[in-house]
Design an enzyme around this catalytic site. Structure first.
Site, PDB file in Angstrom:
ATOM      1  CE  LYS A  62       3.137  21.068   7.922  1.00  0.00           C
ATOM      2  NZ  LYS A  62       2.911  22.101   8.928  1.00  0.00           N
ATOM      3  CB  SER A  79      -5.388   2.989   3.413  1.00  0.00           C
ATOM      4  OG  SER A  79      -6.032   2.841   2.160  1.00  0.00           O
ATOM      5  CE1 TYR A  82      -3.278   0.497   4.844  1.00  0.00           C
ATOM      6  CE2 TYR A  82      -4.754   0.712   6.711  1.00  0.00           C
ATOM      7  CZ  TYR A  82      -4.452   0.164   5.485  1.00  0.00           C
ATOM      8  OH  TYR A  82      -5.329  -0.701   4.888  1.00  0.00           O
TER       9      TYR A  82
END
Length: 116
Positions: free
Chosen positions: A9, A25, A58
Site C-alpha cells: 500500500k 495504467s 496495472y
C-alpha cells in the site's frame, strides 16, 4: 484455504498527471514501487480520496525519485491532477500464513510524493 490480503500500500500520494490518450495504467515513481514491493504489470486498486472513486489498473514504472503518479488511459477520467489517492495491491495466501504476514506499507510525503 486461501484468502486475499493486502500485500502493498502506498498511502496518500498526490496525482501528478492524468493522460487520457495513453494506454491504460498507472505510472508510479520507481522508488515508491521499490519501497512498497510493487512490480511493473502488477494489478492495483486505486482509491481516490477526493471523489471516492475506486478502480483497478496495472503498474508502469516511472522515473526513480521523480514523484510521478500518473493515471493513464480511461483511468485518467477518474482523477484530476492534485487529487490524493491510495494505491493497494493484494495477494492470495494460505490462511495460516496470512495471520503473520506483514504488508509493505509506504507513507510518502503528500506534497511531493517523496519517501523522506
Amino acid at each position: 484455504m486461501q484468502i486475499e490480503v493486502v500485500k502493498s500500500k502506498i498511502h496518500r500520494v498526490k496525482v501528478t498527471g492524468a493522460d487520457l490518450n495513453y494506454i491504460g495504467s498507472i505510472t508510479i515513481d520507481e522508488a515508491l514501487m521499490d519501497a512498497s514491493n510493487l512490480i511493473e504489470g502488477e494489478k492495483v486498486t486505486i482509491v481516490n480520496i477526493n471523489n471516492g472513486e475506486r478502480f483497478e489498473t496495472y503498474v508502469i514504472k516511472g522515473n526513480k525519485n521523480s514523484g510521478e503518479i500518473t493515471l493513464n488511459g480511461p483511468a485518467a477520467r477518474r482523477v484530476q491532477k492534485g487529487d490524493v489517492i491510495i494505491i493497494i495491491s493484494y495477494a492470495l495466501m494460505e490462511f495460516e500464513k496470512a495471520k503473520t504476514f506483514k504488508p509493505w506499507l509506504v507513507f510518502p510525503n503528500e506534497e511531493d510524493n517523496s519517501l523522506t
